[in-house]
Design an enzyme around this catalytic site. Structure first.
Site, short mmCIF file in Angstrom:
data_model
loop_
_atom_site.label_atom_id
_atom_site.label_comp_id
_atom_site.label_asym_id
_atom_site.label_seq_id
_atom_site.Cartn_x
_atom_site.Cartn_y
_atom_site.Cartn_z
N ASP A 1 0.83 -1.21 0.00
CA ASP A 1 0.00 0.00 0.00
C ASP A 1 0.87 1.26 0.00
O ASP A 1 1.98 1.26 0.52
CB ASP A 1 -0.91 -0.03 1.25
N HIS B 1 2.39 3.30 -9.10
CA HIS B 1 2.12 1.88 -9.36
C HIS B 1 3.26 1.25 -10.16
O HIS B 1 3.67 0.13 -9.90
CB HIS B 1 0.79 1.72 -10.12
N LEU C 1 9.95 -20.90 -4.46
CA LEU C 1 8.99 -19.99 -3.81
C LEU C 1 7.65 -20.07 -4.53
O LEU C 1 7.60 -20.00 -5.76
CB LEU C 1 9.52 -18.55 -3.90
C1 IPE Z 1 -5.57 -2.62 -0.19
O1 IPE Z 1 -5.19 -1.30 -0.35
C2 IPE Z 1 -5.60 -3.31 -1.51
C3 IPE Z 1 -4.31 -3.54 -2.12
C4 IPE Z 1 -3.15 -3.26 -1.63
C5 IPE Z 1 -4.37 -4.19 -3.42
P1 IPE Z 1 -6.26 -0.14 -0.53
O2 IPE Z 1 -5.49 1.12 -0.65
O3 IPE Z 1 -7.20 -0.47 -1.62
O4 IPE Z 1 -7.07 -0.22 0.85
P2 IPE Z 1 -7.88 0.88 1.63
O5 IPE Z 1 -8.93 1.41 0.68
O6 IPE Z 1 -6.92 1.94 2.06
O7 IPE Z 1 -8.46 0.15 2.81
C1 IPE Z 2 -1.54 0.27 -3.39
O1 IPE Z 2 -1.34 1.63 -3.42
C2 IPE Z 2 -1.83 -0.30 -4.75
C3 IPE Z 2 -3.19 -0.77 -4.94
C4 IPE Z 2 -4.16 -0.72 -4.07
C5 IPE Z 2 -3.51 -1.34 -6.24
P1 IPE Z 2 -2.53 2.66 -3.41
O2 IPE Z 2 -2.91 2.95 -4.81
O3 IPE Z 2 -3.64 2.19 -2.54
O4 IPE Z 2 -1.82 3.93 -2.77
P2 IPE Z 2 -2.44 4.95 -1.73
O5 IPE Z 2 -2.96 4.16 -0.58
O6 IPE Z 2 -3.53 5.68 -2.44
O7 IPE Z 2 -1.29 5.82 -1.34
MG MG Z 3 -4.05 2.43 -0.57
#
Ligand code: IPE
Ligand code: IPE
Ligand code: MG
Length: 239
Positions: free
Chosen positions: A17, A34, A128
Protein backbone atom coordinates in the site's frame (compact mmCIF):
# COMPACT_ATOMS: atom_id res chain seq x y z
CA UNK A 1 22.51 -17.19 0.40
CA UNK A 2 20.57 -18.10 3.54
CA UNK A 3 20.27 -15.62 6.39
CA UNK A 4 20.16 -16.28 10.10
CA UNK A 5 16.81 -15.53 11.69
CA UNK A 6 15.47 -16.58 15.08
CA UNK A 7 12.31 -17.79 13.38
CA UNK A 8 11.61 -17.90 9.69
CA UNK A 9 7.99 -17.69 8.55
CA UNK A 10 6.97 -20.25 5.95
CA UNK A 11 4.43 -17.89 4.44
CA UNK A 12 4.53 -14.09 4.27
CA UNK A 13 1.51 -12.09 3.09
CA UNK A 14 1.98 -8.47 2.02
CA UNK A 15 -0.51 -5.63 1.60
CA UNK A 16 1.42 -3.42 -0.79
CA UNK A 17 0.00 0.00 0.00
CA UNK A 18 1.01 3.62 -0.54
CA UNK A 19 1.78 3.81 -4.26
CA UNK A 20 -0.55 6.78 -4.74
CA UNK A 21 0.87 8.73 -1.80
CA UNK A 22 4.42 7.99 -2.95
CA UNK A 23 3.64 9.54 -6.35
CA UNK A 24 1.65 12.49 -5.00
CA UNK A 25 4.50 13.40 -2.64
CA UNK A 26 6.73 13.72 -5.72
CA UNK A 27 4.21 15.63 -7.82
CA UNK A 28 3.82 12.58 -10.09
CA UNK A 29 0.65 10.88 -11.36
CA UNK A 30 -0.56 7.93 -9.26
CA UNK A 31 0.21 5.63 -12.20
CA UNK A 32 3.90 6.35 -11.73
CA UNK A 33 3.62 5.14 -8.12
CA UNK A 34 2.12 1.88 -9.36
CA UNK A 35 4.86 1.48 -11.96
CA UNK A 36 7.66 2.00 -9.44
CA UNK A 37 5.68 -0.28 -7.11
CA UNK A 38 6.23 -3.17 -9.54
CA UNK A 39 9.99 -2.71 -9.09
CA UNK A 40 9.44 -3.17 -5.36
CA UNK A 41 7.46 -6.35 -6.12
CA UNK A 42 10.40 -7.70 -8.10
CA UNK A 43 12.78 -6.84 -5.21
CA UNK A 44 10.47 -8.50 -2.71
CA UNK A 45 10.28 -11.75 -4.70
CA UNK A 46 14.10 -11.89 -5.00
CA UNK A 47 14.49 -11.15 -1.29
CA UNK A 48 12.04 -13.92 -0.35
CA UNK A 49 13.98 -16.40 -2.48
CA UNK A 50 17.24 -15.24 -0.80
CA UNK A 51 15.72 -15.57 2.68
CA UNK A 52 14.33 -19.02 1.80
CA UNK A 53 10.71 -18.09 2.34
CA UNK A 54 8.48 -20.80 0.84
CA UNK A 55 5.22 -18.91 0.21
CA UNK A 56 4.61 -15.25 -0.58
CA UNK A 57 1.14 -13.79 -1.13
CA UNK A 58 0.90 -10.25 -2.47
CA UNK A 59 -2.25 -8.17 -2.46
CA UNK A 60 -2.18 -6.44 -5.81
CA UNK A 61 -5.82 -5.64 -6.63
CA UNK A 62 -8.85 -5.99 -4.36
CA UNK A 63 -12.50 -6.54 -5.29
CA UNK A 64 -13.03 -2.98 -3.97
CA UNK A 65 -10.33 -1.49 -6.21
CA UNK A 66 -12.72 -1.71 -9.20
CA UNK A 67 -14.33 1.43 -7.73
CA UNK A 68 -11.24 3.51 -8.59
CA UNK A 69 -11.25 5.74 -11.69
CA UNK A 70 -11.40 3.68 -14.90
CA UNK A 71 -8.06 4.99 -16.08
CA UNK A 72 -6.31 3.86 -12.88
CA UNK A 73 -7.97 0.42 -13.06
CA UNK A 74 -6.90 0.00 -16.69
CA UNK A 75 -3.35 1.06 -15.83
CA UNK A 76 -3.20 -1.49 -13.01
CA UNK A 77 -4.43 -4.26 -15.34
CA UNK A 78 -1.69 -3.39 -17.85
CA UNK A 79 0.89 -3.54 -15.06
CA UNK A 80 -0.21 -7.04 -14.03
CA UNK A 81 0.03 -8.06 -17.63
CA UNK A 82 3.56 -6.69 -17.87
CA UNK A 83 4.63 -8.61 -14.76
CA UNK A 84 3.17 -11.98 -15.82
CA UNK A 85 4.39 -11.61 -19.42
CA UNK A 86 7.72 -9.75 -19.21
CA UNK A 87 8.94 -11.22 -15.92
CA UNK A 88 7.80 -14.77 -16.60
CA UNK A 89 11.10 -16.05 -17.93
CA UNK A 90 13.22 -14.65 -15.13
CA UNK A 91 10.75 -15.72 -12.42
CA UNK A 92 10.74 -19.21 -13.92
CA UNK A 93 14.57 -19.27 -13.89
CA UNK A 94 14.56 -18.23 -10.24
CA UNK A 95 12.35 -21.19 -9.36
CA UNK A 96 9.22 -19.17 -8.62
CA UNK A 97 5.89 -20.93 -8.96
CA UNK A 98 3.18 -18.43 -9.88
CA UNK A 99 -0.34 -18.92 -8.52
CA UNK A 100 -3.38 -16.69 -8.51
CA UNK A 101 -6.01 -16.11 -5.85
CA UNK A 102 -9.26 -14.29 -6.55
CA UNK A 103 -11.61 -14.37 -9.51
CA UNK A 104 -9.53 -14.81 -12.61
CA UNK A 105 -12.46 -15.06 -15.03
CA UNK A 106 -13.52 -11.45 -14.31
CA UNK A 107 -10.25 -9.95 -15.59
CA UNK A 108 -10.56 -8.03 -18.85
CA UNK A 109 -9.53 -9.23 -22.32
CA UNK A 110 -7.19 -12.19 -22.46
CA UNK A 111 -5.44 -11.30 -19.21
CA UNK A 112 -6.85 -14.41 -17.51
CA UNK A 113 -5.26 -16.56 -20.24
CA UNK A 114 -1.91 -14.86 -19.71
CA UNK A 115 -2.08 -15.51 -15.98
CA UNK A 116 -3.09 -19.15 -16.64
CA UNK A 117 -0.12 -19.48 -18.99
CA UNK A 118 2.27 -18.17 -16.30
CA UNK A 119 0.78 -20.63 -13.79
CA UNK A 120 1.19 -23.50 -16.26
CA UNK A 121 4.79 -22.63 -17.23
CA UNK A 122 5.98 -22.37 -13.62
CA UNK A 123 3.94 -25.14 -11.98
CA UNK A 124 6.93 -27.43 -11.33
CA UNK A 125 9.01 -24.75 -9.60
CA UNK A 126 9.73 -25.26 -5.92
CA UNK A 127 11.83 -22.41 -4.53
CA UNK A 128 8.99 -19.99 -3.81
CA UNK A 129 5.25 -20.13 -4.35
CA UNK A 130 4.04 -16.67 -5.33
CA UNK A 131 0.32 -16.15 -4.84
CA UNK A 132 -0.86 -13.05 -6.65
CA UNK A 133 -4.10 -11.75 -5.12
CA UNK A 134 -5.67 -10.03 -8.08
CA UNK A 135 -9.38 -9.28 -8.10
CA UNK A 136 -9.30 -10.84 -4.65
CA UNK A 137 -11.58 -10.17 -1.69
CA UNK A 138 -11.70 -12.19 1.52
CA UNK A 139 -15.49 -11.99 1.73
CA UNK A 140 -15.85 -12.90 -1.93
CA UNK A 141 -13.60 -15.90 -1.27
CA UNK A 142 -15.89 -17.09 1.55
CA UNK A 143 -19.01 -16.58 -0.59
CA UNK A 144 -17.36 -18.62 -3.34
CA UNK A 145 -16.41 -21.36 -0.86
CA UNK A 146 -19.94 -21.58 0.59
CA UNK A 147 -21.45 -21.78 -2.91
CA UNK A 148 -19.12 -24.62 -3.86
CA UNK A 149 -19.81 -26.50 -0.63
CA UNK A 150 -23.55 -26.32 -1.31
CA UNK A 151 -23.05 -27.38 -4.95
CA UNK A 152 -21.01 -30.36 -3.72
CA UNK A 153 -23.82 -31.35 -1.35
CA UNK A 154 -21.64 -31.02 1.76
CA UNK A 155 -23.64 -31.99 4.88
CA UNK A 156 -23.86 -29.55 7.81
CA UNK A 157 -22.32 -32.12 10.16
CA UNK A 158 -19.27 -32.41 7.91
CA UNK A 159 -18.46 -28.68 7.96
CA UNK A 160 -15.37 -27.93 10.04
CA UNK A 161 -12.46 -25.49 9.88
CA UNK A 162 -10.32 -27.83 7.80
CA UNK A 163 -13.09 -28.31 5.26
CA UNK A 164 -13.72 -24.57 4.96
CA UNK A 165 -9.97 -23.98 4.43
CA UNK A 166 -9.98 -26.59 1.67
CA UNK A 167 -12.63 -24.64 -0.24
CA UNK A 168 -10.70 -21.34 -0.21
CA UNK A 169 -8.54 -20.05 -3.07
CA UNK A 170 -5.57 -20.76 -0.77
CA UNK A 171 -6.48 -24.43 -0.23
CA UNK A 172 -2.95 -25.70 -0.91
CA UNK A 173 -1.15 -22.90 0.98
CA UNK A 174 -0.44 -22.84 4.74
CA UNK A 175 -1.79 -19.82 6.64
CA UNK A 176 0.62 -16.86 6.71
CA UNK A 177 2.56 -16.52 9.96
CA UNK A 178 3.52 -12.95 9.06
CA UNK A 179 1.41 -10.20 7.52
CA UNK A 180 3.16 -7.02 6.40
CA UNK A 181 1.34 -3.80 5.47
CA UNK A 182 3.17 -0.77 4.16
CA UNK A 183 2.14 2.91 4.35
CA UNK A 184 1.13 2.78 8.00
CA UNK A 185 -2.53 1.81 7.49
CA UNK A 186 -3.80 -0.42 10.27
CA UNK A 187 -6.49 -2.47 8.59
CA UNK A 188 -6.95 -5.70 6.66
CA UNK A 189 -8.92 -4.20 3.75
CA UNK A 190 -10.63 -7.53 2.98
CA UNK A 191 -7.34 -9.45 2.61
CA UNK A 192 -7.12 -13.10 3.74
CA UNK A 193 -9.75 -12.59 6.44
CA UNK A 194 -9.89 -16.31 7.33
CA UNK A 195 -6.21 -17.19 6.86
CA UNK A 196 -4.77 -14.34 8.99
CA UNK A 197 -6.75 -15.29 12.13
CA UNK A 198 -3.44 -15.84 13.97
CA UNK A 199 -0.93 -14.05 11.76
CA UNK A 200 1.56 -11.64 13.30
CA UNK A 201 1.16 -8.13 11.90
CA UNK A 202 4.07 -5.89 11.03
CA UNK A 203 2.97 -2.44 9.88
CA UNK A 204 5.62 -0.16 8.47
CA UNK A 205 5.29 3.52 7.53
CA UNK A 206 7.42 2.88 4.41
CA UNK A 207 5.42 3.48 1.22
CA UNK A 208 5.30 0.46 -1.07
CA UNK A 209 7.58 1.76 -3.90
CA UNK A 210 10.34 2.29 -1.30
CA UNK A 211 10.02 -1.14 0.34
CA UNK A 212 13.44 -2.79 0.33
CA UNK A 213 15.09 -6.10 1.15
CA UNK A 214 16.26 -4.48 4.39
CA UNK A 215 12.65 -3.60 5.31
CA UNK A 216 11.73 -7.25 4.75
CA UNK A 217 14.65 -8.36 6.90
CA UNK A 218 13.50 -6.06 9.72
CA UNK A 219 9.94 -7.41 9.48
CA UNK A 220 11.18 -11.01 9.73
CA UNK A 221 13.37 -10.06 12.72
CA UNK A 222 10.38 -8.43 14.42
CA UNK A 223 8.32 -11.55 13.74
CA UNK A 224 11.09 -13.60 15.35
CA UNK A 225 10.77 -11.57 18.54
CA UNK A 226 7.01 -12.06 18.86
CA UNK A 227 5.64 -14.45 21.45
CA UNK A 228 2.98 -16.42 19.59
CA UNK A 229 0.61 -17.77 22.21
CA UNK A 230 -2.39 -18.97 20.18
CA UNK A 231 -4.65 -18.32 23.17
CA UNK A 232 -2.44 -20.27 25.59
CA UNK A 233 -0.67 -18.76 28.59
CA UNK A 234 2.96 -19.72 28.15
CA UNK A 235 5.47 -18.83 25.51
CA UNK A 236 5.99 -22.56 24.95
CA UNK A 237 3.31 -22.36 22.25
CA UNK A 238 5.58 -20.08 20.24
CA UNK A 239 6.75 -21.43 16.91
C1 IPE B 1 -5.57 -2.62 -0.19
O1 IPE B 1 -5.19 -1.30 -0.35
C2 IPE B 1 -5.60 -3.31 -1.51
C3 IPE B 1 -4.31 -3.54 -2.12
C4 IPE B 1 -3.15 -3.26 -1.63
C5 IPE B 1 -4.37 -4.19 -3.42
P1 IPE B 1 -6.26 -0.13 -0.53
O2 IPE B 1 -5.49 1.12 -0.65
O3 IPE B 1 -7.20 -0.47 -1.62
O4 IPE B 1 -7.07 -0.22 0.85
P2 IPE B 1 -7.88 0.88 1.63
O5 IPE B 1 -8.93 1.41 0.68
O6 IPE B 1 -6.92 1.94 2.06
O7 IPE B 1 -8.46 0.15 2.81
C1 IPE C 1 -1.54 0.27 -3.39
O1 IPE C 1 -1.34 1.63 -3.42
C2 IPE C 1 -1.83 -0.30 -4.75
C3 IPE C 1 -3.19 -0.77 -4.94
C4 IPE C 1 -4.16 -0.72 -4.07
C5 IPE C 1 -3.51 -1.34 -6.24
P1 IPE C 1 -2.53 2.66 -3.41
O2 IPE C 1 -2.91 2.95 -4.81
O3 IPE C 1 -3.64 2.19 -2.54
O4 IPE C 1 -1.82 3.93 -2.77
P2 IPE C 1 -2.44 4.95 -1.73
O5 IPE C 1 -2.96 4.16 -0.58
O6 IPE C 1 -3.53 5.68 -2.44
O7 IPE C 1 -1.29 5.82 -1.34
MG1 MG D 1 -4.05 2.43 -0.57
Amino acid sequence: MSEEFKKLPTHIAVIMDGNGRWATARGLPRAEGHRVGTEAVRRLIKACVDFQIKYLTIYAFSTENWARPKEEVNGLMLLLESVVVNELESLDKEGVRIQHIGRLEALPGNLADKVRHAIEVTHNNEKLVLNIAWNYGGRDELVCAIKHMIQDGVKADDVNEQLVSSYLFTSDTPDPELLIRTSGEQRLSNFLIWQTAYSEWVITPVLWPDFSKEDLRQAIIEYGNRDRRFGKVSSSASK
